[in-house]
Design a protein around this motif. Structure first.
Motif, PDB file in Angstrom:
ATOM      1  N   THR A  62       0.827  -1.208   0.000  1.00  0.00           N
ATOM      2  CA  THR A  62       0.000   0.000   0.000  1.00  0.00           C
ATOM      3  C   THR A  62       0.860   1.257   0.000  1.00  0.00           C
ATOM      4  O   THR A  62       2.044   1.221   0.354  1.00  0.00           O
ATOM      5  CB  THR A  62      -0.916   0.029   1.234  1.00  0.00           C
ATOM      6  N   ASN A  63       0.258   2.366  -0.362  1.00  0.00           N
ATOM      7  CA  ASN A  63       0.961   3.645  -0.366  1.00  0.00           C
ATOM      8  C   ASN A  63       1.353   4.053   1.050  1.00  0.00           C
ATOM      9  O   ASN A  63       2.411   4.654   1.264  1.00  0.00           O
ATOM     10  CB  ASN A  63       0.086   4.722  -1.011  1.00  0.00           C
ATOM     11  N   SER A  64       0.515   3.718   2.030  1.00  0.00           N
ATOM     12  CA  SER A  64       0.834   4.067   3.421  1.00  0.00           C
ATOM     13  C   SER A  64       2.067   3.309   3.901  1.00  0.00           C
ATOM     14  O   SER A  64       2.879   3.838   4.666  1.00  0.00           O
ATOM     15  CB  SER A  64      -0.356   3.767   4.341  1.00  0.00           C
ATOM     16  N   GLU A  65       2.244   2.064   3.434  1.00  0.00           N
ATOM     17  CA  GLU A  65       3.443   1.296   3.782  1.00  0.00           C
ATOM     18  C   GLU A  65       4.688   1.952   3.181  1.00  0.00           C
ATOM     19  O   GLU A  65       5.743   2.020   3.811  1.00  0.00           O
ATOM     20  CB  GLU A  65       3.325  -0.140   3.258  1.00  0.00           C
ATOM     21  N   GLU A  66       4.543   2.421   1.952  1.00  0.00           N
ATOM     22  CA  GLU A  66       5.661   3.073   1.272  1.00  0.00           C
ATOM     23  C   GLU A  66       6.053   4.366   1.976  1.00  0.00           C
ATOM     24  O   GLU A  66       7.237   4.678   2.142  1.00  0.00           O
ATOM     25  CB  GLU A  66       5.277   3.358  -0.189  1.00  0.00           C
ATOM     26  N   ARG A  67       5.052   5.137   2.400  1.00  0.00           N
ATOM     27  CA  ARG A  67       5.295   6.431   3.034  1.00  0.00           C
ATOM     28  C   ARG A  67       5.919   6.283   4.427  1.00  0.00           C
ATOM     29  O   ARG A  67       6.606   7.182   4.904  1.00  0.00           O
ATOM     30  CB  ARG A  67       3.986   7.207   3.171  1.00  0.00           C
TER      31      ARG A  67
ATOM     32  N   TYR B 189       8.398   4.687   5.529  1.00  0.00           N
ATOM     33  CA  TYR B 189       9.857   4.759   5.594  1.00  0.00           C
ATOM     34  C   TYR B 189      10.450   5.916   4.797  1.00  0.00           C
ATOM     35  O   TYR B 189      11.517   6.423   5.119  1.00  0.00           O
ATOM     36  CB  TYR B 189      10.461   3.440   5.107  1.00  0.00           C
ATOM     37  N   LEU B 190       9.751   6.339   3.735  1.00  0.00           N
ATOM     38  CA  LEU B 190      10.314   7.362   2.854  1.00  0.00           C
ATOM     39  C   LEU B 190       9.891   8.782   3.182  1.00  0.00           C
ATOM     40  O   LEU B 190      10.533   9.732   2.758  1.00  0.00           O
ATOM     41  CB  LEU B 190       9.925   7.065   1.402  1.00  0.00           C
ATOM     42  N   GLY B 191       8.800   8.917   3.925  1.00  0.00           N
ATOM     43  CA  GLY B 191       8.196  10.222   4.160  1.00  0.00           C
ATOM     44  C   GLY B 191       9.131  11.329   4.582  1.00  0.00           C
ATOM     45  O   GLY B 191       9.027  12.457   4.104  1.00  0.00           O
ATOM     46  N   LYS B 192      10.085  11.023   5.462  1.00  0.00           N
ATOM     47  CA  LYS B 192      10.953  12.089   5.974  1.00  0.00           C
ATOM     48  C   LYS B 192      12.211  12.298   5.149  1.00  0.00           C
ATOM     49  O   LYS B 192      13.013  13.179   5.452  1.00  0.00           O
ATOM     50  CB  LYS B 192      11.331  11.812   7.425  1.00  0.00           C
ATOM     51  N   TYR B 193      12.410  11.490   4.119  1.00  0.00           N
ATOM     52  CA  TYR B 193      13.642  11.589   3.348  1.00  0.00           C
ATOM     53  C   TYR B 193      13.470  12.115   1.926  1.00  0.00           C
ATOM     54  O   TYR B 193      14.447  12.499   1.291  1.00  0.00           O
ATOM     55  CB  TYR B 193      14.310  10.208   3.239  1.00  0.00           C
ATOM     56  N   ILE B 194      12.254  12.132   1.433  1.00  0.00           N
ATOM     57  CA  ILE B 194      12.098  12.381   0.002  1.00  0.00           C
ATOM     58  C   ILE B 194      10.918  13.307  -0.293  1.00  0.00           C
ATOM     59  O   ILE B 194       9.982  13.413   0.503  1.00  0.00           O
ATOM     60  CB  ILE B 194      11.925  11.038  -0.741  1.00  0.00           C
ATOM     61  N   ASP B 195      10.995  13.969  -1.437  1.00  0.00           N
ATOM     62  CA  ASP B 195       9.951  14.902  -1.848  1.00  0.00           C
ATOM     63  C   ASP B 195       8.612  14.190  -2.006  1.00  0.00           C
ATOM     64  O   ASP B 195       8.522  13.092  -2.555  1.00  0.00           O
ATOM     65  CB  ASP B 195      10.341  15.547  -3.195  1.00  0.00           C
ATOM     66  N   GLU B 196       7.559  14.860  -1.536  1.00  0.00           N
ATOM     67  CA  GLU B 196       6.194  14.321  -1.600  1.00  0.00           C
ATOM     68  C   GLU B 196       5.816  13.895  -3.013  1.00  0.00           C
ATOM     69  O   GLU B 196       5.172  12.856  -3.217  1.00  0.00           O
ATOM     70  CB  GLU B 196       5.229  15.410  -1.095  1.00  0.00           C
TER      71      GLU B 196
ATOM     72  N   GLY C  19      10.018   5.016  -8.813  1.00  0.00           N
ATOM     73  CA  GLY C  19      10.566   3.772  -8.277  1.00  0.00           C
ATOM     74  C   GLY C  19      11.072   3.872  -6.852  1.00  0.00           C
ATOM     75  O   GLY C  19      11.589   2.906  -6.293  1.00  0.00           O
ATOM     76  N   THR C  20      10.911   5.038  -6.231  1.00  0.00           N
ATOM     77  CA  THR C  20      11.429   5.240  -4.868  1.00  0.00           C
ATOM     78  C   THR C  20      10.754   4.310  -3.856  1.00  0.00           C
ATOM     79  O   THR C  20      11.392   3.830  -2.924  1.00  0.00           O
ATOM     80  CB  THR C  20      11.199   6.690  -4.417  1.00  0.00           C
ATOM     81  N   ALA C  21       9.476   4.064  -4.057  1.00  0.00           N
ATOM     82  CA  ALA C  21       8.722   3.290  -3.071  1.00  0.00           C
ATOM     83  C   ALA C  21       8.842   1.783  -3.262  1.00  0.00           C
ATOM     84  O   ALA C  21       8.391   1.010  -2.417  1.00  0.00           O
ATOM     85  CB  ALA C  21       7.249   3.698  -3.118  1.00  0.00           C
ATOM     86  N   ALA C  22       9.460   1.343  -4.348  1.00  0.00           N
ATOM     87  CA  ALA C  22       9.521  -0.090  -4.651  1.00  0.00           C
ATOM     88  C   ALA C  22      10.322  -0.873  -3.619  1.00  0.00           C
ATOM     89  O   ALA C  22      10.107  -2.071  -3.436  1.00  0.00           O
ATOM     90  CB  ALA C  22      10.115  -0.308  -6.036  1.00  0.00           C
ATOM     91  N   LEU C  23      11.256  -0.201  -2.924  1.00  0.00           N
ATOM     92  CA  LEU C  23      12.087  -0.899  -1.949  1.00  0.00           C
ATOM     93  C   LEU C  23      11.233  -1.568  -0.876  1.00  0.00           C
ATOM     94  O   LEU C  23      11.546  -2.667  -0.418  1.00  0.00           O
ATOM     95  CB  LEU C  23      13.069   0.085  -1.307  1.00  0.00           C
TER      96      LEU C  23
ATOM     97  N   ALA D 184      17.879   1.748   4.821  1.00  0.00           N
ATOM     98  CA  ALA D 184      17.924   1.385   3.399  1.00  0.00           C
ATOM     99  C   ALA D 184      17.121   2.376   2.560  1.00  0.00           C
ATOM    100  O   ALA D 184      17.545   2.783   1.470  1.00  0.00           O
ATOM    101  CB  ALA D 184      17.379  -0.029   3.199  1.00  0.00           C
ATOM    102  N   ASN D 185      15.964   2.792   3.068  1.00  0.00           N
ATOM    103  CA  ASN D 185      15.158   3.792   2.371  1.00  0.00           C
ATOM    104  C   ASN D 185      15.847   5.154   2.367  1.00  0.00           C
ATOM    105  O   ASN D 185      15.780   5.899   1.392  1.00  0.00           O
ATOM    106  CB  ASN D 185      13.770   3.893   3.006  1.00  0.00           C
ATOM    107  N   GLU D 186      16.508   5.483   3.465  1.00  0.00           N
ATOM    108  CA  GLU D 186      17.284   6.724   3.538  1.00  0.00           C
ATOM    109  C   GLU D 186      18.382   6.712   2.470  1.00  0.00           C
ATOM    110  O   GLU D 186      18.627   7.718   1.794  1.00  0.00           O
ATOM    111  CB  GLU D 186      17.914   6.856   4.929  1.00  0.00           C
ATOM    112  N   GLU D 187      19.012   5.558   2.298  1.00  0.00           N
ATOM    113  CA  GLU D 187      20.081   5.435   1.303  1.00  0.00           C
ATOM    114  C   GLU D 187      19.548   5.620  -0.116  1.00  0.00           C
ATOM    115  O   GLU D 187      20.153   6.322  -0.937  1.00  0.00           O
ATOM    116  CB  GLU D 187      20.755   4.065   1.428  1.00  0.00           C
ATOM    117  N   ILE D 188      18.410   4.998  -0.411  1.00  0.00           N
ATOM    118  CA  ILE D 188      17.777   5.161  -1.732  1.00  0.00           C
ATOM    119  C   ILE D 188      17.494   6.631  -2.004  1.00  0.00           C
ATOM    120  O   ILE D 188      17.799   7.165  -3.075  1.00  0.00           O
ATOM    121  CB  ILE D 188      16.451   4.359  -1.810  1.00  0.00           C
TER     122      ILE D 188
END
Length: 298
Positions: A59-64, A66-73, A134-138, A161-165
């Motif tokens: 889901t999109n919520s699962e993707e967000r 880990y990535l929410g604080k590191y990447i552009d919305e 492809g940012t959320a695919a991890l 790992a998401n921070e690294e991506i």
């Protein structure tokens, strides 16, 4: 009558056995929850799988998470689209990645981040029905790997790992994806090899490696990489395992490093030629002007 029943039972057992053999328990596919049924079938066809593998949803919520604080919305989006195929391989086969319609994250970035997360010996495919970052695919890859192996990846490993991506991708926009992947990989290996935890020591490695690769970094970029490496250092990764898992990209990145050095050497030779040329011109001009100056002051 008894013979007929016996034949029916035998045929049934053969069918069950055959079905069990066609089931591929080493493969798990994570499908973006917001794909249409048609798009889902297209992705499964692209992965060359049907109903003989385990299929899970992301889901999109699962993707967000880990990535929410590191990447552009905008790069994360509001829908879960990218999907992943993960096949568990035999020990020491390493990680391989293929991508389709993934524009922002390179396969080398995925491989680097997967090693950081603790994933090993896996064949990975990442795909979308149309072009996405492809940012959320991890998230989907990790979730599929957990299902394929039964091994749980720690929350801290997932976050780093998401921070690294995210940080490699941002850097890749400026210096190029392959260069960014190479830089992060080489810094990470040196930090892990020397078991560095202190920021000042990590900073020296970041500056040293970037200079060796002829990559100019701003202070803010150096600070970001130092923070990332400090987070990675806390995971206590094993250098031998990193090299073993990334053997699929080591040669390519080494070739890229060699190309960078050759380009640097060529530029240095050109600059040296230009310096010599201008020096010769100035010398000749001086030789021409000297008699004129003598005449003037006579």
């Amino acid at each position: 009558m008894i013979i007929k029943r016996f034949i029916v039972i035998v045929l049934f057992l053969v069918f069950i056995s055959s079905a069990a053999h066609t089931q591929d328990f080493d493969v798990v596919v994570s499908i973006g929850e917001d794909l249409t049924e048609k798009q889902k079938n297209e992705i499964l066809e692209l992965f060359n799988v049907k109903d003989n593998v385990k299929i899970i949803k992301v889901t999109n919520s699962e993707e967000r998470k880990y990535l929410g604080k590191y990447i552009d919305e905008k790069l994360i989006g509001t829908k879960a689209i990218s999907s992943a195929y993960v096949k568990k391989l035999s020990n020491n086969e390493g990680i391989s990645v293929e991508t389709y319609n993934i524009t922002w994250v390179s396969k080398e970035m995925y491989m680097n981040a997967l090693v950081t997360a603790g994933i090993k010996d896996a064949k990975v495919k990442v795909a979308a029905p149309y072009e996405v970052s492809g940012t959320a695919a991890l998230t989907g890859i990790i979730k599929a790997f957990e299902n394929a192996t039964g091994n749980k990846i720690g929350e801290r490993e997932k976050e780093v790992a998401n921070e690294e991506i995210a940080k490699t991708g941002e850097l890749g926009q400026k210096i190029g994806k392959k260069q960014a992947s190479q830089l992060i990989k080489e810094i990470k290996e040196e930090v892990v090899a020397k078991d560095l935890k202190e920021e000042d020591k990590i900073r020296k490695i970041v500056i040293k490696v970037s200079n060796e690769l002829n990559i100019k970094l701003e202070k803010e970029e150096i600070d970001e990489i130092v923070k990332l490496m400090k987070d990675i250092s806390e995971l206590n990764l094993n250098l031998k395992e990193i090299k073993k898992q990334l053997k699929g990209i080591s040669d390519k990145l080494n070739e890229l490093s060699k190309e960078n050095q050759e380009i640097k050497s060529l530029l240095e030779r050109i600059l040296e030629f230009l310096r010599k040329l201008f020096s010769d011109i100035l010398t000749k001009l001086n030789n021409i002007l000297q008699p004129v100056n003598k005449i003037k002051y006579l």
